[in-house]
Write a protein that holds these residues in place. Structure first.
Motif, PDB file in Angstrom:
ATOM      1  N   PHE A  27       0.813  -1.214   0.000  1.00 44.25           N
ATOM      2  CA  PHE A  27       0.000   0.000   0.000  1.00 44.25           C
ATOM      3  C   PHE A  27       0.849   1.267   0.000  1.00 44.25           C
ATOM      4  O   PHE A  27       0.350   2.355   0.222  1.00 44.25           O
ATOM      5  N   ARG A  28       2.110   1.118  -0.292  1.00 52.45           N
ATOM      6  CA  ARG A  28       3.016   2.271  -0.304  1.00 52.45           C
ATOM      7  C   ARG A  28       2.808   3.127  -1.551  1.00 52.45           C
ATOM      8  O   ARG A  28       2.812   4.351  -1.481  1.00 52.45           O
ATOM      9  N   THR A  29       2.630   2.498  -2.701  1.00 55.28           N
ATOM     10  CA  THR A  29       2.446   3.221  -3.960  1.00 55.28           C
ATOM     11  C   THR A  29       1.303   2.597  -4.745  1.00 55.28           C
ATOM     12  O   THR A  29       0.964   1.438  -4.551  1.00 55.28           O
ATOM     13  N   GLY A  30       0.711   3.394  -5.631  1.00 51.90           N
ATOM     14  CA  GLY A  30      -0.345   2.885  -6.496  1.00 51.90           C
ATOM     15  C   GLY A  30      -1.537   3.817  -6.547  1.00 51.90           C
ATOM     16  O   GLY A  30      -1.488   4.964  -6.092  1.00 51.90           O
ATOM     17  N   LYS A  31      -2.629   3.290  -7.103  1.00 52.03           N
ATOM     18  CA  LYS A  31      -3.889   4.028  -7.201  1.00 52.03           C
ATOM     19  C   LYS A  31      -4.866   3.400  -6.212  1.00 52.03           C
ATOM     20  O   LYS A  31      -5.000   2.171  -6.162  1.00 52.03           O
ATOM     21  N   PHE A  32      -5.582   4.248  -5.447  1.00 49.43           N
ATOM     22  CA  PHE A  32      -6.411   3.773  -4.355  1.00 49.43           C
ATOM     23  C   PHE A  32      -7.763   4.458  -4.316  1.00 49.43           C
ATOM     24  O   PHE A  32      -7.946   5.547  -4.864  1.00 49.43           O
ATOM     25  N   ARG A  33      -8.694   3.814  -3.613  1.00 49.25           N
ATOM     26  CA  ARG A  33     -10.007   4.401  -3.298  1.00 49.25           C
ATOM     27  C   ARG A  33     -10.203   4.244  -1.790  1.00 49.25           C
ATOM     28  O   ARG A  33     -10.041   3.156  -1.242  1.00 49.25           O
ATOM     29  N   SER A  34     -10.560   5.339  -1.139  1.00 51.72           N
ATOM     30  CA  SER A  34     -10.782   5.343   0.301  1.00 51.72           C
ATOM     31  C   SER A  34     -12.260   5.600   0.583  1.00 51.72           C
ATOM     32  O   SER A  34     -12.873   6.449  -0.074  1.00 51.72           O
ATOM     33  N   GLU A  35     -12.808   4.870   1.555  1.00 48.73           N
ATOM     34  CA  GLU A  35     -14.193   5.078   1.973  1.00 48.73           C
ATOM     35  C   GLU A  35     -14.226   5.361   3.466  1.00 48.73           C
ATOM     36  O   GLU A  35     -13.607   4.655   4.241  1.00 48.73           O
ATOM     37  N   ASP A  50       2.943   7.886  -4.775  1.00 48.65           N
ATOM     38  CA  ASP A  50       4.258   7.287  -4.954  1.00 48.65           C
ATOM     39  C   ASP A  50       5.014   7.515  -3.648  1.00 48.65           C
ATOM     40  O   ASP A  50       4.416   7.913  -2.652  1.00 48.65           O
ATOM     41  N   ASP A  51       6.317   7.270  -3.626  1.00 47.47           N
ATOM     42  CA  ASP A  51       7.066   7.375  -2.369  1.00 47.47           C
ATOM     43  C   ASP A  51       7.098   8.790  -1.794  1.00 47.47           C
ATOM     44  O   ASP A  51       7.308   8.964  -0.608  1.00 47.47           O
ATOM     45  N   LYS A  52       6.887   9.813  -2.623  1.00 49.20           N
ATOM     46  CA  LYS A  52       7.037  11.186  -2.148  1.00 49.20           C
ATOM     47  C   LYS A  52       5.811  12.073  -2.311  1.00 49.20           C
ATOM     48  O   LYS A  52       5.745  13.140  -1.714  1.00 49.20           O
ATOM     49  N   THR A  53       4.833  11.652  -3.133  1.00 45.11           N
ATOM     50  CA  THR A  53       3.703  12.519  -3.440  1.00 45.11           C
ATOM     51  C   THR A  53       2.399  11.744  -3.465  1.00 45.11           C
ATOM     52  O   THR A  53       2.361  10.589  -3.898  1.00 45.11           O
ATOM     53  N   GLU A  54       1.324  12.400  -3.016  1.00 45.80           N
ATOM     54  CA  GLU A  54      -0.023  11.841  -3.114  1.00 45.80           C
ATOM     55  C   GLU A  54      -0.918  12.876  -3.771  1.00 45.80           C
ATOM     56  O   GLU A  54      -0.952  14.034  -3.350  1.00 45.80           O
ATOM     57  N   ILE A  55      -1.640  12.465  -4.816  1.00 44.17           N
ATOM     58  CA  ILE A  55      -2.587  13.327  -5.508  1.00 44.17           C
ATOM     59  C   ILE A  55      -3.971  12.761  -5.236  1.00 44.17           C
ATOM     60  O   ILE A  55      -4.265  11.624  -5.600  1.00 44.17           O
ATOM     61  N   GLU A  56      -4.818  13.571  -4.583  1.00 44.59           N
ATOM     62  CA  GLU A  56      -6.117  13.117  -4.085  1.00 44.59           C
ATOM     63  C   GLU A  56      -7.252  13.923  -4.711  1.00 44.59           C
ATOM     64  O   GLU A  56      -7.146  15.135  -4.864  1.00 44.59           O
ATOM     65  N   THR A  57      -8.333  13.230  -5.067  1.00 42.32           N
ATOM     66  CA  THR A  57      -9.538  13.893  -5.550  1.00 42.32           C
ATOM     67  C   THR A  57     -10.687  13.553  -4.609  1.00 42.32           C
ATOM     68  O   THR A  57     -11.008  12.381  -4.410  1.00 42.32           O
ATOM     69  N   PHE A  58     -11.275  14.600  -4.010  1.00 39.28           N
ATOM     70  CA  PHE A  58     -12.372  14.446  -3.059  1.00 39.28           C
ATOM     71  C   PHE A  58     -13.433  15.477  -3.383  1.00 39.28           C
ATOM     72  O   PHE A  58     -13.153  16.682  -3.422  1.00 39.28           O
ATOM     73  N   GLU A  59     -14.643  15.000  -3.660  1.00 39.20           N
ATOM     74  CA  GLU A  59     -15.790  15.850  -3.999  1.00 39.20           C
ATOM     75  C   GLU A  59     -15.442  16.834  -5.116  1.00 39.20           C
ATOM     76  O   GLU A  59     -15.741  18.023  -5.048  1.00 39.20           O
ATOM     77  N   SER A  65      -0.236  16.411  -1.996  1.00 39.70           N
ATOM     78  CA  SER A  65       0.445  16.432  -0.704  1.00 39.70           C
ATOM     79  C   SER A  65       1.789  15.732  -0.823  1.00 39.70           C
ATOM     80  O   SER A  65       1.952  14.817  -1.620  1.00 39.70           O
ATOM     81  N   SER A  66       2.723  16.175   0.008  1.00 39.84           N
ATOM     82  CA  SER A  66       3.987  15.457   0.117  1.00 39.84           C
ATOM     83  C   SER A  66       3.778  14.277   1.056  1.00 39.84           C
ATOM     84  O   SER A  66       2.935  14.326   1.956  1.00 39.84           O
ATOM     85  N   VAL A  67       4.533  13.213   0.827  1.00 40.75           N
ATOM     86  CA  VAL A  67       4.451  12.002   1.654  1.00 40.75           C
ATOM     87  C   VAL A  67       5.810  11.792   2.301  1.00 40.75           C
ATOM     88  O   VAL A  67       6.833  11.782   1.618  1.00 40.75           O
ATOM     89  N   ARG A  68       5.809  11.652   3.636  1.00 41.15           N
ATOM     90  CA  ARG A  68       7.042  11.355   4.361  1.00 41.15           C
ATOM     91  C   ARG A  68       6.795  10.106   5.201  1.00 41.15           C
ATOM     92  O   ARG A  68       5.997  10.113   6.126  1.00 41.15           O
ATOM     93  N   TRP A  69       7.458   9.013   4.828  1.00 45.04           N
ATOM     94  CA  TRP A  69       7.278   7.747   5.533  1.00 45.04           C
ATOM     95  C   TRP A  69       8.053   7.762   6.839  1.00 45.04           C
ATOM     96  O   TRP A  69       9.244   8.044   6.871  1.00 45.04           O
ATOM     97  N   ALA A 118     -10.501   4.623   8.020  1.00 43.11           N
ATOM     98  CA  ALA A 118     -11.007   4.521   6.653  1.00 43.11           C
ATOM     99  C   ALA A 118     -10.587   3.176   6.086  1.00 43.11           C
ATOM    100  O   ALA A 118      -9.548   2.626   6.443  1.00 43.11           O
ATOM    101  N   THR A 119     -11.417   2.663   5.178  1.00 47.81           N
ATOM    102  CA  THR A 119     -11.083   1.444   4.435  1.00 47.81           C
ATOM    103  C   THR A 119     -10.534   1.884   3.087  1.00 47.81           C
ATOM    104  O   THR A 119     -11.161   2.671   2.384  1.00 47.81           O
ATOM    105  N   VAL A 120      -9.361   1.383   2.744  1.00 47.73           N
ATOM    106  CA  VAL A 120      -8.689   1.764   1.506  1.00 47.73           C
ATOM    107  C   VAL A 120      -8.527   0.529   0.633  1.00 47.73           C
ATOM    108  O   VAL A 120      -8.084  -0.513   1.105  1.00 47.73           O
ATOM    109  N   THR A 121      -8.896   0.665  -0.649  1.00 49.12           N
ATOM    110  CA  THR A 121      -8.770  -0.418  -1.613  1.00 49.12           C
ATOM    111  C   THR A 121      -7.764  -0.027  -2.674  1.00 49.12           C
ATOM    112  O   THR A 121      -7.849   1.069  -3.239  1.00 49.12           O
ATOM    113  N   LYS A 122      -6.811  -0.889  -2.941  1.00 50.96           N
ATOM    114  CA  LYS A 122      -5.839  -0.641  -4.005  1.00 50.96           C
ATOM    115  C   LYS A 122      -6.487  -1.034  -5.324  1.00 50.96           C
ATOM    116  O   LYS A 122      -6.989  -2.140  -5.488  1.00 50.96           O
TER     117      LYS A 122
END
Length: 124
Positions: A27-35, A50-59, A65-69, A118-122
């Motif tokens: 679940f570190r990288t990929g395309k996801f859907r969160s409910e 990806d390891d450094k960035t998350e692009i999210e679409t909500f409503e 956003s930047s991602v820091r593990w 939240a439940t997240v599906t890859k």
């Protein structure tokens, strides 16, 4: 002492049955859907990470956003272009359990004790 010797293996056998799967690397990288349910309504968010960035679409709105593990199962999200003081606050994300292409995540604003799940599906 004899009771302890008998009960210890039994206790260990039962705790082994309740270990939840936690394969965070999937679940570190990929395309996801969160409910998530907010005020009784199911809300859906789609995002790509990806390891450094998350692009999210909500409503209908897209944010980056930047991602820091922090470790294999926890990371911090910080919006790259916050529009107000609330959006400037970082969000702490933690993968609690995984099963196949689904995971349960816990999240909150950094430093906040009130957490949501939240439940997240890859998807890919």
């Amino acid at each position: 002492m004899k009771k302890l010797v008998v009960l210890l293996p039994v206790a260990l056998a039962f705790t082994g049955c309740f270990n939840q799967e936690r394969n965070c690397a999937n679940f570190r990288t990929g395309k996801f859907r969160s409910e998530i349910t907010i005020n009784g309504q199911k809300k859906v968010t789609e995002f790509t990470r990806d390891d450094k960035t998350e692009i999210e679409t909500f409503e209908g709105k897209t944010d980056t956003s930047s991602v820091r593990w922090v470790n294999d199962c926890e990371f911090i999200l910080e919006k790259l272009h916050p529009k107000n003081a609330t959006e400037k606050k970082a969000v702490q994300m933690k993968i609690l359990t995984t099963k196949g292409n689904t995971c349960v995540m816990e999240f909150s604003l950094v430093g906040d004790t009130q957490k949501q799940k939240a439940t997240v599906t890859k998807l890919d």
